[in-house]
Design an enzyme around this catalytic site. Structure first.
Site, PDB file in Angstrom:
ATOM      1  N   HIS A   1      -9.796   5.019  -1.043  1.00  0.00           N
ATOM      2  CA  HIS A   1      -8.925   5.073   0.136  1.00  0.00           C
ATOM      3  C   HIS A   1      -9.664   5.776   1.272  1.00  0.00           C
ATOM      4  CE1 HIS A   1      -4.849   3.775  -1.229  1.00  0.00           C
ATOM      5  NE2 HIS A   1      -5.528   3.726  -2.359  1.00  0.00           N
TER       6      HIS A   1
ATOM      7  N   ASP B   1       0.832  -1.199   0.000  1.00  0.00           N
ATOM      8  CA  ASP B   1       0.000   0.000   0.000  1.00  0.00           C
ATOM      9  C   ASP B   1       0.878   1.265   0.000  1.00  0.00           C
ATOM     10  OD1 ASP B   1      -2.447   1.327   0.219  1.00  0.00           O
ATOM     11  OD2 ASP B   1      -2.487   1.239   2.417  1.00  0.00           O
TER      12      ASP B   1
ATOM     13  N   HIS C   1      -7.517   9.740   4.816  1.00  0.00           N
ATOM     14  CA  HIS C   1      -6.979   8.695   5.689  1.00  0.00           C
ATOM     15  C   HIS C   1      -7.117   9.108   7.158  1.00  0.00           C
ATOM     16  CE1 HIS C   1      -4.559   7.899   1.930  1.00  0.00           C
ATOM     17  NE2 HIS C   1      -5.031   6.708   2.189  1.00  0.00           N
ATOM     18  N   GLY C   2      -7.303   8.143   8.031  1.00  0.00           N
ATOM     19  CA  GLY C   2      -7.328   8.429   9.468  1.00  0.00           C
ATOM     20  C   GLY C   2      -8.727   8.718   9.983  1.00  0.00           C
TER      21      GLY C   2
HETATM   22  P1  13P Z   1      -8.207   4.543   6.674  1.00  0.00           P
HETATM   23  O1  13P Z   1      -7.106   4.432   7.669  1.00  0.00           O
HETATM   24  O2  13P Z   1      -8.861   5.864   6.723  1.00  0.00           O
HETATM   25  O3  13P Z   1      -9.148   3.410   6.750  1.00  0.00           O
HETATM   26  O4  13P Z   1      -7.531   4.483   5.226  1.00  0.00           O
HETATM   27  C1  13P Z   1      -7.013   3.274   4.775  1.00  0.00           C
HETATM   28  C2  13P Z   1      -6.362   3.420   3.451  1.00  0.00           C
HETATM   29  O5  13P Z   1      -6.817   4.116   2.579  1.00  0.00           O
HETATM   30  C3  13P Z   1      -5.144   2.634   3.231  1.00  0.00           C
HETATM   31  O6  13P Z   1      -4.515   2.955   2.035  1.00  0.00           O
END
Ligand code: 13P
Length: 284
Positions: free
Chosen positions: A208, A82, A180-181
């Site tokens: 994502h 990733d 993300h997060g």
């Molecule tokens: P989250 O941590 O927001 O679930 O995002 C995961 C992601 O997109 C990993 O590439």
């Protein structure tokens, strides 16, 4: 079975309008938790590892563990790298047996992103490894990658078309309003943009930052072409919380086989919910 590339998985998802969940795992217990649930629900599944996880656990260990899972369970399992911006790490993972990688040059200017992605595709395809790349900029924090909301750039559908045609990538990560997060407010996804991208582009699209996105929004995104849904934060938090609670109740405990069991159970509950939202049950 052996671990497989994400190419066939995602093309089946696109054809039949569901999504394959990609769960970020970090160690044996998180991988076991994801695979046990995917197997119970007969869902194809992607085990995602960031370069940080590769450096923590070792590409060889991760490949070996994923191969044990693939041998044990009769479902399609892929091991995916990733958000990798370092070509040397990426090549090392492919040579170690990874079947799917994401080259993330989304912070670079367009022409440079194009050039780097093309180079990765040429290398990866000689190993039958599928390649995901990001266009636009998904904000939020994932390990060292920390992008302010104000710096996020939504994916331009026509630039995306040019990008996919020139790079020959197998899947495209789109920026349509997720991050993300942990979200500070409920994310609003740009479905019109997603619909447009999907109408122009043939390759499966990737969402994502799916942690904290309401189920209805994920379901709608799948309807408009999302075939891979990435979840990391929503697994990490309950895993850690269960360990904290265990030690509150058992302050003198020290056996990892005791405190990791409730952590794994808490993670498995979320994995089952997300598989259901992706509508990937019995697609394996
Ligand atoms: P989250 O941590 O927001 O679930 O995002 C995961 C992601 O997109 C990993 O590439």
């Amino acid at each position: 079975m052996d671990i497989v590339s994400t190419k066939e998985m995602l093309s089946d998802a696109k054809k039949r309008k569901y999504a394959v969940p990609a769960f970020n795992i970090h160690n044996l217990e998180t991988m076991q938790g994801v695979l046990e649930v995917a197997n119970e629900l007969k869902s194809p599944v992607i085990l995602a590892t960031t370069p940080g996880t590769v450096s923590y656990a070792g590409a060889d260990y991760l490949v070996a563990m994923a191969k044990v899972g693939a041998k044990r369970y009769n479902i399609p399992i892929s091991l995916h790298l990733d958000h990798c911006s370092d070509i040397n790490i990426l090549k090392k993972c492919i040579e170690s047996g990874y079947k799917s990688v994401m080259i993330d040059a989304s912070l670079k200017p367009y022409e440079e992103n194009l050039m780097i992605t093309k180079e990765v595709v040429e290398f990866a395809h000689t190993y039958n490894v599928s390649v995901e790349s990001e266009l636009g900029l998904v904000s939020g924090q994932e390990e060292e990658r920390d992008i302010k909301d104000s710096d996020s750039i939504f994916t331009d559908p026509y630039v995306a078309l040019d990008f996919v045609e020139k790079t020959k990538i197998d899947s495209l990560a789109v920026a349509i309003g997720t991050a993300h997060g942990v979200y500070k407010a409920e994310p609003k996804l740009d479905f019109e943009r997603l619909k447009k991208i999907n109408s122009l582009i043939d390759v499966p699209l990737v969402l994502h930052g799916a942690s904290g996105v309401p189920a209805e929004s994920i379901i709608k995104a799948i309807e408009y072409g999302i075939c891979k849904v990435n979840i990391a934060t929503e697994l990490k938090i309950p895993f850690a919380d269960a360990i904290k609670e265990f030690f509150e109740r058992n302050p003198n405990a020290s056996d990892p086989r005791h405190y990791l069991i409730p952590a794994k159970e808490a993670l498995k509950k979320v994995v089952a919910e997300k598989i259901q939202i992706c509508d990937s049950i019995n697609r394996g």
